[in-house]
Write an enzyme that holds these catalytic residues in place. Sequence first.
Site, PDB file in Angstrom:
ATOM      1  N   ASN A 157      -7.806  -4.096  14.168  1.00 56.67           N
ATOM      2  CA  ASN A 157      -8.799  -4.455  13.799  1.00 56.67           C
ATOM      3  C   ASN A 157      -9.109  -5.703  12.992  1.00 56.67           C
ATOM      4  OD1 ASN A 157      -8.014  -3.002  11.412  1.00 56.67           O
ATOM      5  ND2 ASN A 157      -9.488  -1.569  11.600  1.00 56.67           N
ATOM      6  N   HIS A 173      -7.185  -5.419  10.112  1.00 61.02           N
ATOM      7  CA  HIS A 173      -6.794  -5.154   8.708  1.00 61.02           C
ATOM      8  C   HIS A 173      -5.625  -5.730   7.960  1.00 61.02           C
ATOM      9  CE1 HIS A 173      -4.870  -1.332   9.621  1.00 61.02           C
ATOM     10  NE2 HIS A 173      -4.157  -2.024   9.662  1.00 61.02           N
ATOM     11  N   ASP A 223       0.661  -1.301   0.209  1.00 57.87           N
ATOM     12  CA  ASP A 223      -0.024  -0.216  -0.008  1.00 57.87           C
ATOM     13  C   ASP A 223       0.809   1.023  -0.193  1.00 57.87           C
ATOM     14  OD1 ASP A 223       1.115  -0.617   2.400  1.00 57.87           O
ATOM     15  OD2 ASP A 223      -1.204  -1.056   3.419  1.00 57.87           O
ATOM     16  N   GLU A 268      -9.902  -2.384   5.385  1.00 60.70           N
ATOM     17  CA  GLU A 268     -10.162  -2.305   6.745  1.00 60.70           C
ATOM     18  C   GLU A 268     -11.788  -3.213   6.701  1.00 60.70           C
ATOM     19  OE1 GLU A 268      -9.006  -0.638   8.969  1.00 60.70           O
ATOM     20  OE2 GLU A 268      -7.633   0.572   8.047  1.00 60.70           O
TER      21      GLU A 268
END
Length: 241
Positions: free
Chosen positions: A136, A138, A67, A143
């Site tokens: 979380n 990810h 990313d 997400e």
Amino acid sequence: MRIIRAKDYDDMSRKAANIIAAQMIMKPDCVLGLATGSTPIGTYAQLVDAYNKGDLDFSTITTVNLDEYKGITKDNDQSYYYFMNDNLFSKVNIDKARTFLPDGMEADSKKACEEYDKIVEKVGGQDLQLLGLGHNGHIGFNEPSDVFKSGTHCVDLTESTIKANQRFFASYDDVPKQAYTMGIKTIMSAKKILVVVSGADKAAILKEVVEGPITPAVQASILQLHDDVTIVADEAALSML
Ligand code: F6R
């Protein structure tokens, strides 16, 4: 999923680096999928050490990163491009022309994402994809959601992420509000996946990823469906498994 227990962060880093090194030795022209974040920093340091000892050669490998922030220049010290140079690329004999990240300065999201998917396809996909794990669940910037996204796409960063990043930038306006990330299909198409996880703060999410239902609410849970996933985690991160 193969789970390798490491004593602590340093042990995790050494074990993960050894797995990457083995991949590079077995296939000197391999494609490595790479991650940023705090967890793999020690792994990269170990790889640099191995290179300095003459044990590893980066000259024929190709890398594709997960990313990059959108709207950030490569020389910005918050860019993932900068991170990769700082932690690995500038310290080893890698051919920079074969290191790829999504183009954060491409304003046209569709174009940036399509071009990145083409690059990943052209280099032949990842032989080994390194991943960190978000609190979380990810992976990359995928997400929690009600869907798994397939290819590279543009994500809106949450307000809490933007606020957390604000301290690294001169003003709120300078903080990236979006990022480009590989999608789940691209990550899952890697031949092998290596996940590094460290710290008690990751214990609950690691348990969900490994033992919980496969759901886009915990994007990394999809890794349960991959044939060749190795998780190298330290005792703190494994404390709830
Ligand atoms: C990094 C990335 C992220 C991180 C994750 C964990 O390229 O895509 O998914 O791997 O946020 O970050 P750390 O390692 O800082 O806990």
